[in-house]
Design a protein around this motif. Structure first.
Motif, PDB file in Angstrom:
ATOM      1  N   LEU A 180       0.809  -1.215   0.000  1.00  0.00           N
ATOM      2  CA  LEU A 180       0.000   0.000   0.000  1.00  0.00           C
ATOM      3  C   LEU A 180       0.849   1.275   0.000  1.00  0.00           C
ATOM      4  O   LEU A 180       0.520   2.239  -0.686  1.00  0.00           O
ATOM      5  CB  LEU A 180      -0.938   0.020   1.210  1.00  0.00           C
ATOM      6  CG  LEU A 180      -2.044  -1.037   1.238  1.00  0.00           C
ATOM      7  CD1 LEU A 180      -2.780  -0.978   2.583  1.00  0.00           C
ATOM      8  CD2 LEU A 180      -3.017  -0.821   0.093  1.00  0.00           C
ATOM      9  N   THR A 217      -7.523  -4.707   8.615  1.00  0.00           N
ATOM     10  CA  THR A 217      -8.384  -3.523   8.569  1.00  0.00           C
ATOM     11  C   THR A 217      -7.722  -2.360   9.303  1.00  0.00           C
ATOM     12  O   THR A 217      -7.727  -1.218   8.817  1.00  0.00           O
ATOM     13  CB  THR A 217      -9.762  -3.832   9.192  1.00  0.00           C
ATOM     14  OG1 THR A 217     -10.358  -4.891   8.450  1.00  0.00           O
ATOM     15  CG2 THR A 217     -10.664  -2.618   9.181  1.00  0.00           C
ATOM     16  N   ARG A 264      -4.933  -1.068   7.075  1.00  0.00           N
ATOM     17  CA  ARG A 264      -5.459  -0.260   5.976  1.00  0.00           C
ATOM     18  C   ARG A 264      -5.903   1.122   6.474  1.00  0.00           C
ATOM     19  O   ARG A 264      -5.641   2.142   5.849  1.00  0.00           O
ATOM     20  CB  ARG A 264      -6.637  -0.971   5.300  1.00  0.00           C
ATOM     21  CG  ARG A 264      -7.130  -0.203   4.060  1.00  0.00           C
ATOM     22  CD  ARG A 264      -8.412  -0.734   3.493  1.00  0.00           C
ATOM     23  NE  ARG A 264      -9.491  -0.436   4.430  1.00  0.00           N
ATOM     24  CZ  ARG A 264     -10.341  -1.322   4.914  1.00  0.00           C
ATOM     25  NH1 ARG A 264     -10.290  -2.573   4.547  1.00  0.00           N
ATOM     26  NH2 ARG A 264     -11.280  -0.958   5.769  1.00  0.00           N
ATOM     27  N   ASN A 265      -6.566   1.160   7.628  1.00  0.00           N
ATOM     28  CA  ASN A 265      -7.018   2.439   8.187  1.00  0.00           C
ATOM     29  C   ASN A 265      -5.833   3.353   8.550  1.00  0.00           C
ATOM     30  O   ASN A 265      -5.892   4.569   8.340  1.00  0.00           O
ATOM     31  CB  ASN A 265      -7.907   2.205   9.405  1.00  0.00           C
ATOM     32  CG  ASN A 265      -9.235   1.597   9.026  1.00  0.00           C
ATOM     33  OD1 ASN A 265      -9.656   1.626   7.872  1.00  0.00           O
ATOM     34  ND2 ASN A 265      -9.907   1.002  10.006  1.00  0.00           N
ATOM     35  N   THR A 283      -4.500   4.749   5.336  1.00  0.00           N
ATOM     36  CA  THR A 283      -5.421   5.785   4.867  1.00  0.00           C
ATOM     37  C   THR A 283      -5.226   7.066   5.668  1.00  0.00           C
ATOM     38  O   THR A 283      -5.208   8.170   5.100  1.00  0.00           O
ATOM     39  CB  THR A 283      -6.874   5.298   4.988  1.00  0.00           C
ATOM     40  OG1 THR A 283      -7.018   4.104   4.226  1.00  0.00           O
ATOM     41  CG2 THR A 283      -7.860   6.337   4.496  1.00  0.00           C
ATOM     42  N   ASP A 284      -5.071   6.931   6.982  1.00  0.00           N
ATOM     43  CA  ASP A 284      -4.836   8.103   7.822  1.00  0.00           C
ATOM     44  C   ASP A 284      -3.553   8.833   7.420  1.00  0.00           C
ATOM     45  O   ASP A 284      -3.509  10.064   7.415  1.00  0.00           O
ATOM     46  CB  ASP A 284      -4.752   7.710   9.294  1.00  0.00           C
ATOM     47  CG  ASP A 284      -6.095   7.269   9.862  1.00  0.00           C
ATOM     48  OD1 ASP A 284      -7.126   7.513   9.199  1.00  0.00           O
ATOM     49  OD2 ASP A 284      -6.097   6.671  10.969  1.00  0.00           O
ATOM     50  N   TYR A 315      -2.158   8.912   4.394  1.00  0.00           N
ATOM     51  CA  TYR A 315      -2.402   9.621   3.139  1.00  0.00           C
ATOM     52  C   TYR A 315      -3.235  10.884   3.371  1.00  0.00           C
ATOM     53  O   TYR A 315      -2.954  11.938   2.803  1.00  0.00           O
ATOM     54  CB  TYR A 315      -3.103   8.713   2.119  1.00  0.00           C
ATOM     55  CG  TYR A 315      -2.153   7.783   1.416  1.00  0.00           C
ATOM     56  CD1 TYR A 315      -1.114   8.264   0.623  1.00  0.00           C
ATOM     57  CD2 TYR A 315      -2.305   6.409   1.528  1.00  0.00           C
ATOM     58  CE1 TYR A 315      -0.247   7.410  -0.021  1.00  0.00           C
ATOM     59  CE2 TYR A 315      -1.437   5.535   0.882  1.00  0.00           C
ATOM     60  CZ  TYR A 315      -0.409   6.051   0.103  1.00  0.00           C
ATOM     61  OH  TYR A 315       0.448   5.199  -0.535  1.00  0.00           O
ATOM     62  N   ARG A 316      -4.240  10.770   4.212  1.00  0.00           N
ATOM     63  CA  ARG A 316      -5.073  11.938   4.496  1.00  0.00           C
ATOM     64  C   ARG A 316      -4.284  13.034   5.206  1.00  0.00           C
ATOM     65  O   ARG A 316      -4.464  14.217   4.941  1.00  0.00           O
ATOM     66  CB  ARG A 316      -6.279  11.533   5.345  1.00  0.00           C
ATOM     67  CG  ARG A 316      -7.318  10.781   4.555  1.00  0.00           C
ATOM     68  CD  ARG A 316      -8.483  10.384   5.423  1.00  0.00           C
ATOM     69  NE  ARG A 316      -9.471   9.642   4.649  1.00  0.00           N
ATOM     70  CZ  ARG A 316     -10.373   8.841   5.180  1.00  0.00           C
ATOM     71  NH1 ARG A 316     -10.432   8.677   6.490  1.00  0.00           N
ATOM     72  NH2 ARG A 316     -11.216   8.204   4.407  1.00  0.00           N
TER      73      ARG A 316
END
Length: 181
Positions: free
Chosen positions: A34, A72, A75-76, A79-80, A82-83
């Motif tokens: 990722l 999960t 992945r979260n 995502t955090d 990237y945000r």
């Protein structure tokens, strides 16, 4: 009470070790895929295991797969990351608001006038040598050829002319110190 706390800590440590041994490689591979950055992926896996350590009852409650929960969380966390990067402006080198201060043009004019006055006080032979060597960028031999004098004369006149200019500026400097603008 101390015995219970120590047992709990040992049980938590054993749980996290077991999770890492069983799921660590899969979590690292997933996070690396990722993020495309091994070091960042290792950080995410470590944070995933910290979250597992903080929520041990989620892992042993029998609802769903432990690996699915860990993936999960991984992945979260990705995502955090990237945000968070998207929310912050990109770092750029700081540039000054205004260009650096350059010397005052008036100071250059005054210096030019002082040099011109000092050159006027020299004999024409000394002035011609300085003009050829310093203003026209000629070597002593080239200046000698242009002026029609021996090379030694060019060197001697250059030396004496520069010494006279230094003396002139040394004498003028105290007068300039008293001048206020």
């Amino acid at each position: 009470m101390v015995g219970w706390t120590r047992k709990r800590a040992n049980a938590d440590e054993a749980l996290i070790r077991g999770l890492y041994e069983e799921h660590g490689r899969a979590l690292l591979a997933y996070a690396t895929r990722l993020l495309r950055d091994r070091a960042a992926a290792e950080d995410v896996v470590q944070e995933t295991l910290v979250r597992a350590w903080r929520n041990p009852d989620v892992l042993v409650n029998g609802k769903g797969s432990v690996r699915a929960w860990l993936l999960t969380v991984t992945r979260n966390l990705v995502t955090d990351r990237y945000r968070a990067r998207a929310a912050r402006p990109h770092e750029v080198a700081e540039q000054p608001q205004s260009p650096p201060v350059q010397s005052d043009h008036a100071e250059g004019v005054v210096n030019s006038m002082m040099v011109a006055e000092a050159l006027d006080q020299l004999s024409p032979g000394h002035r011609d040598v300085l003009r050829e060597v310093y203003l026209n960028g000629r070597t002593a031999a080239e200046a000698a050829a242009v002026l029609g004098v021996p090379t030694g004369t060019v060197k001697s006149r250059s030396h004496h002319a520069l010494r006279a200019l230094r003396q002139t500026f040394r004498n003028e400097r105290p007068a300039l110190r008293g001048v206020t603008g």
